[in-house]
Design a protein around this motif. Structure first.
Motif, short mmCIF file in Angstrom:
data_model
loop_
_atom_site.label_atom_id
_atom_site.label_comp_id
_atom_site.label_asym_id
_atom_site.label_seq_id
_atom_site.Cartn_x
_atom_site.Cartn_y
_atom_site.Cartn_z
N SER A 98 44.65 38.00 45.05
CA SER A 98 43.69 39.01 44.28
C SER A 98 43.53 38.37 42.91
CB SER A 98 44.65 40.28 44.49
OG SER A 98 44.12 41.21 43.33
N HIS A 99 42.31 38.49 42.45
CA HIS A 99 41.87 38.06 41.25
C HIS A 99 42.32 39.32 40.47
CE1 HIS A 99 39.57 36.48 38.21
NE2 HIS A 99 39.10 37.62 37.90
N LYS A 100 42.27 40.57 40.66
CA LYS A 100 42.59 41.57 40.06
C LYS A 100 44.28 41.77 39.83
CE LYS A 100 42.45 46.75 40.22
NZ LYS A 100 43.32 47.60 41.14
N THR A 102 44.90 38.85 37.18
CA THR A 102 44.51 39.21 35.94
C THR A 102 45.38 40.31 35.28
OG1 THR A 102 42.29 38.97 36.65
CG2 THR A 102 42.59 39.81 34.47
#
Ligand code: NAD
Length: 475
Positions: A416-418, A421
Motif C-alpha cells: 500500500s502506497h498510503k 507513506t
C-alpha cells in the motif's frame, strides 16, 4: 598468509619492536594470527605532529590531485581483493565471499570520494552594495581523529578516511584491535598510491588511552567514531569539552514493519538473510520484527525456515553463510539477552545456544511474542537474534518502532502506497527501506538520529563533517 601488523605514522610502517603487543585471534578457531603493536604516547605525538605538518601542504593540494590519489587507491584495493579479503575472514570471521564484497564496496567508496571531492563548491551571495563581493568558502577542518570498529574492518574505516583525505584534511585512524589486517592493507594502498607522508596515519592500542590522548590534543579539530552508543557518548562529551566537531555513527535496533498486504514470503526470505549477515553484528541489522496479525503465523513460519537454512561455519569454507561472533564478550552478551527474553516469556522458535566449543559461534535465533519489558526489546542484540512481535494497527506499529532511543535503519513491507507513506513519515530514523534493502551505497547518506548518531557518511553529505565554512566580504 596473514600480514605482518604494523602502525603507520608519517609514511612509515612500524613493526612492534619494543612496543607492547596485543594478540589477534581467529574467532572461528581461536588460533593466534599475529601480534599487534600498541602505539606509545610518543607514537601518538609523532602521528599528531606528522598530521599537523602534512595538513599545511595537503589542504592546498588541488582537488584534482587529491582525486587522482583516491582513484589510484581504489584500483589498488581492487587488485588486492583476495589478500585483503583473506585477512578479513581470518581476523573477523565473516565468510570469504562477504569479505570480498566488503573490499570491492570499499573501493567504490573511495572512487565516490574521488569524484565528489572535485565538487566541493562554495557560493557567491548577492550583496546589498554593488561594490561588495560576498563569498562563502568551504575549507578542510584540519587534523581529524577517527575510530573505526571491527564489524566491517575495511568498510567502516574507508568512509572516514576517504572523506577526510578528499576534503583536504589529514587524519589519525585508530583501527579495530580485533580485526586490524585490512586497516594495515588500506594504509599500504594509500601509501603505494602516492599519498604524502603524514596525511593518513594508523595507530592501534588501548582504545580509551588513545582516544583521550588524541581528542584532548589541540592539534585535532574533528572526531569521528563508529561503534556503540555508550562509547560514542563518551567520545562526543570529551570532544565537546574541547569544542571539536564530531561525526558519530552509533548503534541501532532496527524495526521491521510487515503489514498484512506485504509479500510475506519474499520479506521473510530477505530478512532471514539480512539477520544472519555478519552474524548479526551490523548496526542496521533487522532486530525488532513487528508483524501485522493477519500474516503473523505465516511470516513467522517462513522466517524460521529461512533462518534454519543458513549454514554456519568457518568463513574460509565456501559453504559457510554465517561465521562466528567476534569475541567471547559478544557471545556472552548475546546469550544473556536471549536467556532474559525467554525468561520474560518470549517463545524460542529456533537457535538460542552456542554452537560447538572451538570458536565464538552462536546459532541463528528467533524468539516470538517477546514482551516489551524484555531487555532485547530495548538493547541492541548485535548478534544473530531476531525478536518477533504481533501488531494490529499502523499507529501501534509506529509507536513500537519509535519506542527506543535508537534511530538508525528501518524496514517496511507493504503493497500500500498510503501505508508506506504514512510509515515513512512517522519513523524516527535516519534510513527507511521499503520492500527491499538498499543502504550503504557510496552515493547515499548513511547515518542515524536520536542516540544512533550525528552526521552522515556517503552521499553528497559525506564531506560535511570535514569542512568548515568561511565567509568573505570584500569591497
Ligand atoms: P565496545 O563498546 O567495547 O566497543 C565498540 C567499539 O568501540 C570497538 O571498536 C572498540 O574498540 C571501540 N572503543 C571502545 N572504547 C573506546 C574508547 N574509549 N575510545 C575509542 N574507541 C573505543 O563493544 P563491542 O562488544 O566491541 O562491540 C559491540 C557493541 O559495539 C555493539 O553493541 C554495537 O552497538 C557497537 N558497534 C557498533 C558498530 C556500528 O557499526 N555502529 C560497529 C561495531 C560495534
Amino acid at each position: 598468509m596473514y600480514p605482518t601488523l604494523t602502525l603507520y605514522i608519517d609514511g612509515q610502517f612500524m613493526e612492534a619492536g619494543a612496543r607492547q603487543t596485543l594478540a589477534v585471534t581467529d574467532p572461528a578457531t581461536l588460533e593466534r594470527l599475529g601480534d599487534l603493536p600498541c602505539a606509545t604516547a610518543q607514537d601518538l605525538d609523532a602521528a599528531l605532529s606528522a598530521a599537523e605538518r602534512a595538513f599545511a601542504q595537503w589542504r592546498h593540494a588541488s582537488p584534482m590531485d587529491r582525486s587522482a590519489i583516491l582513484r589510484k587507491t581504489a584500483e589498488l584495493l581492487r587488485s588486492r581483493v583476495e589478500a585483503i579479503a583473506h585477512g578479513i575472514t581470518r581476523d573477523n570471521g565473516k565468510p570469504l565471499a562477504d569479505a570480498r564484497a566488503e573490499v570491492l564496496n570499499s573501493a567504490e567508496h573511495v572512487e565516490w570520494h574521488a569524484e565528489e571531492c572535485r565538487r566541493i563548491y562554495g557560493r557567491v551571495v548577492p550583496s546589498r552594495d554593488p561594490r561588495v563581493r560576498q563569498l562563502v568558502i568551504r575549507e578542510p577542518v584540519g587534523v581529524c581523529a577517527a575510530f573505526s570498529p571491527w564489524n566491517f574492518p575495511l568498510g567502516q574505516a574507508i568512509k572516514k578516511v576517504s572523506a577526510a583525505i578528499g576534503a583536504g584534511c589529514t587524519l589519525i585512524l585508530k583501527g579495530p584491535e580485533e580485526s586490524p589486517s585490512a586497516i594495515v592493507e588500506m594504509a599500504r594502498a594509500f601509501h603505494d598510491a602516492g599519498l604524502p607522508p603524514g596525511v593518513f596515519n594508523v595507530v592501534f592500542g588501548h582504545p580509551a588511552e588513545i582516544s583521550k590522548h588524541l581528542i584532548e590534543s589541540p592539534v585535532v579539530r574533528q572526531v569521528s567514531f563508529t561503534g556503540s552508543v555508550p562509547v560514542g557518548k563518551q567520545l562526543a562529551a570529551l570532544a565537546g569539552q574541547h569544542m571539536k566537531r564530531v561525526c558519530m555513527e552509533l548503534g541501532g535496533h532496527s524495526p521491521v514493519l510487515v503489514f498484512d498486504d506485504a509479500d510475506v514470503d519474499a520479506a521473510a526470505a530477505l530478512l532471514a538473510r539480512m539477520k544472519t549477515r555478519n552474524a548479526g553484528q551490523v548496526c542496521v541489522s533487522p532486530s525488532r520484527l513487528f508483524v501485522q496479525a493477519g500474516v503473523y503465523d505465516r511470516f513467522v513460519a517462513r522466517f524460521v525456515d529461512g533462518i534454519e537454512s543458513i549454514q554456519v561455519g568457518n568463513g574460509m569454507e565456501p559453504s559457510s553463510q554465517m561465521g562466528p561472533l567476534i569475541h567471547d564478550r559478544r557471545l556472552q552478551a548475546v546469550r544473556e539477552l536471549v536467556d532474559d527474553a525467554t525468561r520474560s516469556g518470549g517463545r524460542l522458535l529456533t537457535g538460542g545456544a552456542r554452537l560447538g566449543e572451538a570458536g565464538h559461534f552462536f546459532s541463528p535465533t528467533v524468539i516470538a511474542d517477546v514482551p516489551a519489558h524484555a531487555r532485547i526489546m530495548s538493547e541492541e542484540p548485535f548478534g544473530p537474534v531476531a525478536s518477533v512481535v504481533k501488531f494490529d494497527s499502523t499507529e501501534l506499529a509506529l509507536r513500537l518502532a519509535n519506542s527506543v532511543p535508537y534511530g538508525l535503519a528501518s524496514y517496511v513491507f507493504t503493497e500500500s502506497h498510503k501505508t508506506a507513506t504514512q510509515v515513512m513519515n512517522g519513523l524516527e530514523v535516519g534510513m527507511v527501506n521499503i520492500n527491499h534493502s538498499g543502504m550503504a551505497h557510496p552515493e547515499l547518506p548513511f547515518g542515524g538520529v536520536k542516540d544512533s548518531g550525528i552526521g552522515s557518511e556517503g552521499g553528497t553529505e559525506t564531506f560535511d563533517g570535514f569542512l568548515v565554512t568561511k565567509m568573505v566580504t570584500q569591497i
